[in-house]
Design an enzyme around this catalytic site. Sequence first.
Site, PDB file in Angstrom:
ATOM      1  N   ARG A  84     -24.115-100.438 -72.574  1.00  0.00           N
ATOM      2  CA  ARG A  84     -24.715-100.978 -71.350  1.00  0.00           C
ATOM      3  C   ARG A  84     -25.835-100.076 -70.844  1.00  0.00           C
ATOM      4  O   ARG A  84     -25.801 -98.868 -71.026  1.00  0.00           O
ATOM      5  CB  ARG A  84     -23.640-101.131 -70.266  1.00  0.00           C
ATOM      6  CG  ARG A  84     -22.436-101.944 -70.742  1.00  0.00           C
ATOM      7  CD  ARG A  84     -21.570-102.394 -69.623  1.00  0.00           C
ATOM      8  NE  ARG A  84     -20.397-103.091 -70.103  1.00  0.00           N
ATOM      9  CZ  ARG A  84     -19.601-103.838 -69.336  1.00  0.00           C
ATOM     10  NH1 ARG A  84     -19.888-103.970 -68.053  1.00  0.00           N
ATOM     11  NH2 ARG A  84     -18.554-104.438 -69.841  1.00  0.00           N
TER      12      ARG A  84
ATOM     13  N   ARG B  92      -6.888 -98.098 -41.608  1.00  0.00           N
ATOM     14  CA  ARG B  92      -8.034 -99.013 -41.620  1.00  0.00           C
ATOM     15  C   ARG B  92      -7.678-100.427 -42.078  1.00  0.00           C
ATOM     16  O   ARG B  92      -8.513-101.327 -42.047  1.00  0.00           O
ATOM     17  CB  ARG B  92      -9.144 -98.437 -42.496  1.00  0.00           C
ATOM     18  CG  ARG B  92      -9.656 -97.094 -41.973  1.00  0.00           C
ATOM     19  CD  ARG B  92     -10.662 -96.464 -42.917  1.00  0.00           C
ATOM     20  NE  ARG B  92     -11.123 -95.173 -42.420  1.00  0.00           N
ATOM     21  CZ  ARG B  92     -11.882 -94.332 -43.114  1.00  0.00           C
ATOM     22  NH1 ARG B  92     -12.260 -94.638 -44.340  1.00  0.00           N
ATOM     23  NH2 ARG B  92     -12.256 -93.178 -42.593  1.00  0.00           N
TER      24      ARG B  92
ATOM     25  N   PRO C 146      -7.987 -93.067 -52.122  1.00  0.00           N
ATOM     26  CA  PRO C 146      -7.228 -92.352 -53.156  1.00  0.00           C
ATOM     27  C   PRO C 146      -7.616 -92.830 -54.552  1.00  0.00           C
ATOM     28  O   PRO C 146      -7.791 -94.029 -54.786  1.00  0.00           O
ATOM     29  CB  PRO C 146      -5.778 -92.716 -52.831  1.00  0.00           C
ATOM     30  CG  PRO C 146      -5.789 -93.091 -51.378  1.00  0.00           C
ATOM     31  CD  PRO C 146      -7.124 -93.731 -51.154  1.00  0.00           C
ATOM     32  N   GLU C 147      -7.763 -91.880 -55.467  1.00  0.00           N
ATOM     33  CA  GLU C 147      -8.100 -92.208 -56.848  1.00  0.00           C
ATOM     34  C   GLU C 147      -6.874 -91.983 -57.727  1.00  0.00           C
ATOM     35  O   GLU C 147      -5.777 -91.730 -57.214  1.00  0.00           O
ATOM     36  CB  GLU C 147      -9.310 -91.387 -57.284  1.00  0.00           C
ATOM     37  CG  GLU C 147     -10.537 -91.631 -56.404  1.00  0.00           C
ATOM     38  CD  GLU C 147     -11.770 -90.840 -56.814  1.00  0.00           C
ATOM     39  OE1 GLU C 147     -11.904 -90.517 -58.013  1.00  0.00           O
ATOM     40  OE2 GLU C 147     -12.610 -90.536 -55.943  1.00  0.00           O
TER      41      GLU C 147
ATOM     42  N   HIS D  49       0.310 -96.173 -37.140  1.00  0.00           N
ATOM     43  CA  HIS D  49      -0.353 -96.926 -38.198  1.00  0.00           C
ATOM     44  C   HIS D  49       0.629 -97.466 -39.226  1.00  0.00           C
ATOM     45  O   HIS D  49       0.229 -97.860 -40.318  1.00  0.00           O
ATOM     46  CB  HIS D  49      -1.408 -96.048 -38.874  1.00  0.00           C
ATOM     47  CG  HIS D  49      -2.487 -95.590 -37.926  1.00  0.00           C
ATOM     48  ND1 HIS D  49      -2.872 -94.273 -37.833  1.00  0.00           N
ATOM     49  CD2 HIS D  49      -3.221 -96.271 -37.018  1.00  0.00           C
ATOM     50  CE1 HIS D  49      -3.812 -94.159 -36.904  1.00  0.00           C
ATOM     51  NE2 HIS D  49      -4.039 -95.357 -36.398  1.00  0.00           N
TER      52      HIS D  49
END
Length: 312
Positions: free
Chosen positions: A190, A134, A2-3, A115
């Site tokens: 950069r 996970r 998820p972002e 889960h």
Amino acid sequence: MPELPEVEVVRRGLEPRTVGRTITALEVLEPRSLRRQAGGEDRLRAALVGSRLTAVVRRGKFLWWRLAEPGGAEAGEALMAHLGMSGQLRMSTPGATTEPSVELSEGPASDPMRHRRVSLHLDDGARLDFVDQRIFGGLWTSPLLEAEGGVLAGVGSPDALLPEDASHIARDLLDPAADLSGIARALRSRRSAVKSLLLNQEIVSGIGNIYADEALWAARIRYDTPGAALGPRQAPALLRAARDVMERALEVGGTSFDALYVNVDGRSGYFARSLNAYGKEGEPCPRCGTVMRRVMHANRSSHFCPRCQRRR
């Protein structure tokens, strides 16, 4: 993983249902989900049971709850949550079900019972479950520090206090206190590939693979363009494109490709239907019709249009 938009959807779902509530019990089914907790389960239980949740805050992909002691005084620490690759925060009430309500794409579904790793029981009878297939995410407590500049620590924060474990995370593009000009200067200072810079959470937080590809496509910038090669107008335009795509994703509940990302009620987001670049390998570019490509760069997939996003 998820972002920012997906984590903000979760935060907004949690806010009205957890803020002001008192934790009455802690249930730990998977100790690995507490791997970041100093002192382990006993320390977490001592910190949480009887504490009141006074705010739920987000910076980038990090979430935390502010904690108050039973007498109302600030506890001086926060309950941190990170979803990792497959973490979910799900709310349930006695007798209610939390089945996903929209059709999902192919992918591994996370069973909310099998889960379930950690649960917080609240004084109104609700239960907050940390579900993680996970087991890369987790819950833990972190002491509070003063955020830079004395401004609000993140979205939803009542003040400038920031958990120590989130102090290295830069502000995100939906944070009103984010300095877009400063972030643009950091990108241009950069020589690393611009996509790698967008994913660097110490430069700008919350952007992951999906929204980086979408922002670069919108700004017509190739993924491997060095940051130093960006023009003085390009870098701010790229950040505005990233902010725009994340705001649009937020409006429709984020991006769900499978049931590994759902909101607190088990519902998925719709933004996958609006993606222009990510996951579009072999399809025509929505802007020019050229076949979209996918390449591996820095161990990540990058989706781009070879015509609209030419090498510089």
